[in-house]
Design a protein around this motif. Structure first.
Motif, PDB file in Angstrom:
ATOM      1  N   SER A 316      56.943  38.945  46.664  1.00  0.00           N
ATOM      2  CA  SER A 316      58.408  39.439  46.931  1.00  0.00           C
ATOM      3  C   SER A 316      59.289  37.919  47.071  1.00  0.00           C
ATOM      4  CB  SER A 316      58.226  39.992  47.947  1.00  0.00           C
ATOM      5  OG  SER A 316      57.826  39.612  49.294  1.00  0.00           O
ATOM      6  N   TYR A 317      61.001  38.351  47.016  1.00  0.00           N
ATOM      7  CA  TYR A 317      61.593  37.228  47.217  1.00  0.00           C
ATOM      8  C   TYR A 317      61.336  36.499  49.096  1.00  0.00           C
ATOM      9  CZ  TYR A 317      66.537  35.724  48.408  1.00  0.00           C
ATOM     10  OH  TYR A 317      67.341  34.507  48.554  1.00  0.00           O
ATOM     11  N   VAL A 318      61.465  35.226  48.145  1.00  0.00           N
ATOM     12  CA  VAL A 318      61.363  34.558  49.725  1.00  0.00           C
ATOM     13  C   VAL A 318      62.430  34.306  50.331  1.00  0.00           C
ATOM     14  CG1 VAL A 318      60.964  32.057  50.063  1.00  0.00           C
ATOM     15  CG2 VAL A 318      60.054  32.423  48.506  1.00  0.00           C
ATOM     16  N   GLN A 319      62.299  34.910  51.256  1.00  0.00           N
ATOM     17  CA  GLN A 319      63.616  35.766  52.613  1.00  0.00           C
ATOM     18  C   GLN A 319      63.667  34.645  53.685  1.00  0.00           C
ATOM     19  OE1 GLN A 319      65.838  38.886  52.260  1.00  0.00           O
ATOM     20  NE2 GLN A 319      66.407  36.670  53.098  1.00  0.00           N
ATOM     21  N   PRO A 320      65.684  34.353  53.140  1.00  0.00           N
ATOM     22  CA  PRO A 320      65.812  33.035  54.285  1.00  0.00           C
ATOM     23  C   PRO A 320      65.646  33.903  55.740  1.00  0.00           C
ATOM     24  CG  PRO A 320      67.167  32.771  53.295  1.00  0.00           C
ATOM     25  CD  PRO A 320      66.003  34.295  51.813  1.00  0.00           C
ATOM     26  N   PRO A 333      72.552  31.118  53.533  1.00  0.00           N
ATOM     27  CA  PRO A 333      71.112  30.310  53.645  1.00  0.00           C
ATOM     28  C   PRO A 333      70.504  30.441  52.135  1.00  0.00           C
ATOM     29  CG  PRO A 333      71.753  32.102  55.144  1.00  0.00           C
ATOM     30  CD  PRO A 333      72.083  32.397  54.516  1.00  0.00           C
ATOM     31  N   ARG A 334      70.366  31.177  51.620  1.00  0.00           N
ATOM     32  CA  ARG A 334      69.833  31.963  50.357  1.00  0.00           C
ATOM     33  C   ARG A 334      69.706  30.271  49.218  1.00  0.00           C
ATOM     34  NH1 ARG A 334      73.584  35.493  48.974  1.00  0.00           N
ATOM     35  NH2 ARG A 334      74.965  34.886  48.061  1.00  0.00           N
ATOM     36  N   ASP A 335      71.264  29.686  50.166  1.00  0.00           N
ATOM     37  CA  ASP A 335      71.482  28.443  48.514  1.00  0.00           C
ATOM     38  C   ASP A 335      70.183  26.867  48.834  1.00  0.00           C
ATOM     39  OD1 ASP A 335      72.948  29.805  46.653  1.00  0.00           O
ATOM     40  OD2 ASP A 335      75.045  29.856  48.044  1.00  0.00           O
ATOM     41  N   GLN A 336      70.257  27.293  50.422  1.00  0.00           N
ATOM     42  CA  GLN A 336      69.448  26.079  50.312  1.00  0.00           C
ATOM     43  C   GLN A 336      67.559  26.468  51.425  1.00  0.00           C
ATOM     44  OE1 GLN A 336      73.117  25.013  53.153  1.00  0.00           O
ATOM     45  NE2 GLN A 336      71.742  25.200  54.931  1.00  0.00           N
ATOM     46  N   SER A 337      67.337  27.064  50.320  1.00  0.00           N
ATOM     47  CA  SER A 337      65.949  27.285  50.737  1.00  0.00           C
ATOM     48  C   SER A 337      65.227  27.146  49.178  1.00  0.00           C
ATOM     49  CB  SER A 337      65.966  28.836  51.098  1.00  0.00           C
ATOM     50  OG  SER A 337      66.463  29.468  49.619  1.00  0.00           O
ATOM     51  N   PRO A 338      63.164  27.255  49.515  1.00  0.00           N
ATOM     52  CA  PRO A 338      62.993  27.233  48.575  1.00  0.00           C
ATOM     53  C   PRO A 338      62.866  28.628  47.336  1.00  0.00           C
ATOM     54  CG  PRO A 338      61.251  27.968  50.704  1.00  0.00           C
ATOM     55  CD  PRO A 338      63.136  27.651  50.630  1.00  0.00           C
ATOM     56  N   HIS A 339      63.366  28.399  46.633  1.00  0.00           N
ATOM     57  CA  HIS A 339      63.777  29.566  46.054  1.00  0.00           C
ATOM     58  C   HIS A 339      62.832  30.271  44.895  1.00  0.00           C
ATOM     59  CE1 HIS A 339      67.629  28.947  46.275  1.00  0.00           C
ATOM     60  NE2 HIS A 339      68.176  29.229  45.451  1.00  0.00           N
ATOM     61  N   GLY A 340      61.150  29.813  44.387  1.00  0.00           N
ATOM     62  CA  GLY A 340      60.179  30.041  44.263  1.00  0.00           C
ATOM     63  C   GLY A 340      58.792  29.383  44.891  1.00  0.00           C
ATOM     64  N   ASP A 394      60.398  21.250  43.048  1.00  0.00           N
ATOM     65  CA  ASP A 394      61.761  20.997  42.265  1.00  0.00           C
ATOM     66  C   ASP A 394      62.196  22.672  42.297  1.00  0.00           C
ATOM     67  OD1 ASP A 394      61.570  18.910  40.831  1.00  0.00           O
ATOM     68  OD2 ASP A 394      60.531  19.724  39.071  1.00  0.00           O
ATOM     69  N   LEU A 395      61.761  23.339  42.832  1.00  0.00           N
ATOM     70  CA  LEU A 395      62.035  25.246  43.138  1.00  0.00           C
ATOM     71  C   LEU A 395      63.158  25.194  44.610  1.00  0.00           C
ATOM     72  CD1 LEU A 395      59.709  27.002  41.150  1.00  0.00           C
ATOM     73  CD2 LEU A 395      61.536  26.451  40.236  1.00  0.00           C
ATOM     74  N   TRP A 396      62.860  24.084  45.256  1.00  0.00           N
ATOM     75  CA  TRP A 396      63.885  24.781  46.787  1.00  0.00           C
ATOM     76  C   TRP A 396      65.036  23.904  46.637  1.00  0.00           C
ATOM     77  CZ3 TRP A 396      60.107  24.122  51.492  1.00  0.00           C
ATOM     78  CH2 TRP A 396      60.158  24.417  52.906  1.00  0.00           C
ATOM     79  N   ARG A 397      65.743  24.625  46.866  1.00  0.00           N
ATOM     80  CA  ARG A 397      66.829  23.691  46.624  1.00  0.00           C
ATOM     81  C   ARG A 397      67.934  23.400  47.993  1.00  0.00           C
ATOM     82  NH1 ARG A 397      72.951  26.699  44.724  1.00  0.00           N
ATOM     83  NH2 ARG A 397      73.721  25.135  43.607  1.00  0.00           N
TER      84      ARG A 397
END
Length: 469
Positions: A316-320, A333-340, A394-397
């Motif tokens: 599922s989506y990595v939910q912040p 919060p989604r712009d500073q989180s692990p996207h995958g 690389d996938l953590w913004r």
């Protein structure tokens, strides 16, 4: 032309932010709080008219087949990108235009995930957690970034879906004015490199920037005429971009691939013991059927293994957490989180929680079944103690913006249905995904009855992504 360049030279070099009146804000995006407007062309300018090249649409064979023949479900579009993608709307354009052009397509579903200035680098994570589980028919990505990261995104999608992919070049913005008349590039996009990545992978590339420029020149307009601020397209600019994409929904001189190579029907055979069996090739199998009060229930076996043993997984989506730290105006919060994240070995279906334990990227990972599974740092590669979860920097913004106490959750579950029931007192159509995320190759299906009653199957369809692992 001299008048045009004079107007361009007067364009301000800073961003302007406008607050639209409530009357113009027809709706709001489900992803961000940015409004979507009704289009209005620049005063005195002609209506925008698209022009298609003979090869336009060559990489949309499956899309065209589905739109022209109709489907047993809505045609699903997924959009990934930055605020540029968000400014294209929430699907209203496609829900209006596609049924008009393709009468057998009556339902269009549009989903999107965007981030503020989010480049291709981080979209690969969202593709993995959001797009691939949905198995869309078409993916559109409209943003900027390193062409090498676009290639990684395309490969991720091509390994796990049969979706066609569309990539338009970025529109002209005020920051690009110094390049006007000198280069096709943007300050942050090498158009030729993006075009080449798309050519290499049979991805539909839209010459949006070229056609946007031609419209400005033909109508003696400055770059800001199609912008709502220094960088974002105006309502009419969004209409132009969507129209440029739509122009590719056509029959080209020749398609680059055969749709049957990606999606094909499968025949099920009834066995003496009452079970149904089939052989298929690909990573995914979908069932269309009908239910009735007398319908039976059947247990699903793939390659002679039940769902719990098949080794196919979805995340599922990595939910912040909504209470996570936010930095900067309009931060989310989604712009500073692990996207995958990436799955490793010995997977156990469960919920996972990642909690930051410092302000410098340190975190700990805990599974609802596995328990504490190691500590890592957002700026370094991480493999959990059990080997189940891998996290790539690389996938953590914006990891530098995370603070102690920030929390992220996601779930890992089976990608194969345990059983299929054809029983329903009301009766009706049954649309069921039997399996996905299988290894890309030959597999067997067996449906074993667990309760009496028939299995009314209209069709089975196997999907084979164009890239193997």
């Amino acid at each position: 032309m001299h008048r045009l360049f004079a107007l361009l030279a007067l364009a301000p070099a800073f961003a302007l932010h406008f607050s639209p009146s409530p009357a113009k804000a027809a709706e709001r995006s489900l992803v961000t709080d940015e409004p979507v407007f009704t289009k209005a062309k620049p005063e005195g300018a002609a209506e925008y008219v698209t022009k298609a090249a003979p090869s336009d649409g060559q990489h949309l064979a499956l899309t065209m087949q589905k739109l022209q023949q109709g489907m047993d479900r809505p045609f699903l579009i997924w959009a990934l990108g930055s605020s540029y993608t968000n400014m294209l709307g929430s699907g209203e354009f496609w829900q209006r235009e596609l049924p008009k052009r393709f009468p057998k397509t009556q339902e269009v579903e549009y989903r999107k995930m965007v981030g503020n200035a989010c480049p291709w680098q981080y979209l690969r994570g969202w593709a993995r957690h959001l797009v691939i589980p949905d198995q869309p028919d078409l993916v559109i990505t409209y943003t900027i970034g390193d062409p090498a990261d676009l290639e990684k995104l395309i490969i991720e999608l091509r390994r796990h879906t049969t979706a066609d992919i569309i990539v338009p070049s970025i529109h002209w913005r005020e920051r690009d004015i110094p390049l006007w008349g000198k280069s096709e590039n943007a300050v942050d996009q090498d158009v030729a490199a993006v075009r080449e990545v798309c050519r290499r992978h049979n991805v539909e590339f839209v010459e949006n920037r070229r056609d946007w420029e031609a419209y400005l020149i033909a109508n003696h307009l400055p770059v800001p005429a199609l912008l709502k601020d220094a960088v974002h397209q105006s309502d009419y600019g969004a209409h132009i971009i969507n129209s440029n994409i739509l122009a590719h929904f056509r029959a080209p001189e020749k398609f680059s691939y055969d749709p049957a190579g990606r999606e094909s029907p499968v025949q099920a055979e009834r066995q003496a013991d009452g079970s149904l069996s089939a052989t298929f090739n690909g990573t995914r199998l979908d069932l269309i059927g009908t239910t009735s009060p007398a319908g039976g229930t059947y247990r699903v076996f793939i390659d002679d293994k039940p769902a719990t043993e098949a080794g196919a997984w979805l995340m599922s989506y990595v939910q912040p957490d909504a209470k996570n730290a936010k930095e900067g105006k309009g931060a989310n919060p989604r712009d500073q989180s692990p996207h995958g994240v990436t799955l490793g070995q010995h997977i156990v279906p469960q919920s996972w929680e990642l909690v930051m334990i410092s302000d410098s990227g340190d975190y700990e990972l805990t599974g609802s079944v596995t328990g504490a599974d190691g500590k890592g740092n957002a700026f370094k590669p991480f493999t959990s103690t059990s080997g189940q979860i891998l996290i790539e920097p690389d996938l953590w913004r914006r990891a530098e913006r995370n603070r102690a106490g920030d929390r992220f959750t996601f779930e890992v579950k089976h990608a194969i249905a345990d059983e299929v029931s054809f029983a329903d007192n009301a009766g009706g159509r049954l649309v069921r995904r039997i399996a996905q995320m299988l290894a890309n190759g030959e597999h067997t299906l067996r449906l074993v009855p667990t309760s009496p009653g028939p299995a009314s199957i209209t069709s089975l369809k196997a999907s084979r992504p164009p890239l193997n692992h």
